[in-house]
Design an enzyme around this catalytic site. Structure first.
Site, PDB file in Angstrom:
ATOM      1  N   THR A  70       0.722  -1.267  -0.130  1.00  0.00           N
ATOM      2  CA  THR A  70      -0.171  -0.188   0.050  1.00  0.00           C
ATOM      3  C   THR A  70       0.807   1.303   0.227  1.00  0.00           C
ATOM      4  O   THR A  70       2.161   1.252   0.576  1.00  0.00           O
ATOM      5  CB  THR A  70      -0.839  -0.015   1.256  1.00  0.00           C
ATOM      6  OG1 THR A  70      -0.229   0.036   2.555  1.00  0.00           O
ATOM      7  CG2 THR A  70      -1.981  -1.285   1.305  1.00  0.00           C
ATOM      8  N   GLY A 122       8.474   6.894  -3.188  1.00  0.00           N
ATOM      9  CA  GLY A 122       9.126   6.683  -2.165  1.00  0.00           C
ATOM     10  C   GLY A 122       9.626   5.234  -1.625  1.00  0.00           C
ATOM     11  O   GLY A 122       9.966   4.634  -2.426  1.00  0.00           O
ATOM     12  N   ILE A 123       9.254   5.094  -0.381  1.00  0.00           N
ATOM     13  CA  ILE A 123       9.573   3.660   0.084  1.00  0.00           C
ATOM     14  C   ILE A 123       8.843   2.666  -0.442  1.00  0.00           C
ATOM     15  O   ILE A 123       9.146   1.482  -0.826  1.00  0.00           O
ATOM     16  CB  ILE A 123       9.550   3.807   1.643  1.00  0.00           C
ATOM     17  CG1 ILE A 123      10.573   4.531   2.434  1.00  0.00           C
ATOM     18  CG2 ILE A 123       9.676   2.500   2.239  1.00  0.00           C
ATOM     19  CD1 ILE A 123      10.519   4.799   3.643  1.00  0.00           C
ATOM     20  N   TYR A 149       1.567  12.634  14.644  1.00  0.00           N
ATOM     21  CA  TYR A 149       2.132  11.622  13.705  1.00  0.00           C
ATOM     22  C   TYR A 149       2.872  10.563  14.605  1.00  0.00           C
ATOM     23  O   TYR A 149       2.885   9.398  14.117  1.00  0.00           O
ATOM     24  CB  TYR A 149       3.211  12.554  12.638  1.00  0.00           C
ATOM     25  CG  TYR A 149       3.777  11.246  11.782  1.00  0.00           C
ATOM     26  CD1 TYR A 149       3.193  10.741  10.739  1.00  0.00           C
ATOM     27  CD2 TYR A 149       5.393  11.116  11.981  1.00  0.00           C
ATOM     28  CE1 TYR A 149       3.925  10.052   9.924  1.00  0.00           C
ATOM     29  CE2 TYR A 149       5.961  10.293  11.292  1.00  0.00           C
ATOM     30  CZ  TYR A 149       5.356   9.712  10.202  1.00  0.00           C
ATOM     31  OH  TYR A 149       5.967   8.915   9.314  1.00  0.00           O
TER      32      TYR A 149
END
Length: 250
Positions: free
Chosen positions: A13, A18-19, A151
């Site tokens: 997902t 990015g990662i 966060y």
């Protein structure tokens, strides 16, 4: 040449950048059939093209349960089981205590906590016994960061999921681990730091705080995820693997 994930089905997902993108490509390069999600069709199409191999893009917002159902319906149309779930979709923004809004809280927890929870729960009927689940946590869950408390708290919840779910899933032999990246050179980090020169200056400053002397690359996080997902980590369960150049180890 033998591939570690030949004939394996992998769900990533947040796989458009990015990662997530680097990890999806690493799985595809190792022979897996990979399903990625993203919220924007244009970015999803670009990611599918960049990854190559056996990859399918599904437009979905992981905080929406109907979108998760659509993701797993797409998997079932092609495969009978899933071998790896990398619950990676997430994000956050700065907001100091005193300026945190309900919208900021809900947006962060809906994606990072609710999204991760239901990404894994809704995968359970398809997850093969002995499968691997990897969750994206963060170094900020154990280190204080100004204006990033919501966060950080959401990522602490993700780490807690791994500890608890290995007990819920032990009878099926499903391993659950968390990978906690440090500062990583991704578009999301650039956006968080204001982009352009501001982002570059912030990354350079943070690199000076890391024993490795630099920030991480998405491909380095991807290699850690593939390790946790592979049989090489068959006795690794419930851990938080820091991939941070040593930043939070000192």
């Amino acid at each position: 040449m033998a591939y570690r994930f030949e004939n394996k089905v992998v769900v990533v997902t947040g796989g458009t950048t990015g990662i997530g993108l680097a990890t999806a490509k690493a799985f595809a390069d190792e022979g897996a059939s990979v399903f990625i999600t993203g919220r924007r069709q244009e970015a999803l199409d670009a990611a599918v093209k960049a990854i190559g191999g056996k990859v399918t893009g599904v437009r979905a917002d992981m905080s929406k349960l109907a979108d998760l159902d659509r993701l797993y319906d797409a998997v079932q149309q092609q495969h009978s089981a899933i071998d790896v779930v990398f619950a990676n979709a997430g994000g956050g923004e700065f907001a100091p205590l005193g300026a945190i809004t309900e919208d900021h809280y809900e947006k962060t927890f809906d994606t990072n906590v609710k999204g991760v929870l239901f990404t894994v729960q809704k995968a359970l009927p398809l997850l093969r016994d002995g499968a691997s689940v990897v969750l994206t946590a963060s170094t900020v869950s154990i280190s204080g960061t100004p204006a990033l408390s919501v966060y950080s708290a959401s990522k602490a919840a993700v780490r807690s999921f791994a500890r608890n779910w290995i007990l819920d899933l032990k009878d099926r032999g499903i391993r659950v681990n968390a990978v906690s990246p440090g500062v990583t050179d991704t578009p999301g980090v650039d956006d968080l730091f204001g982009g352009g020169t501001d982002a570059e200056n912030t990354k350079a400053y943070l690199a000076g705080l890391i024993p490795a002397g630099r920030i991480g690359q998405p491909s380095e996080i991807a290699r850690a995820v593939l390790f946790l997902s592979s049989q090489e980590a068959s006795f690794v369960n419930g851990v938080e693997l820091f991939v941070d150049g040593g930043q939070v180890q000192i």
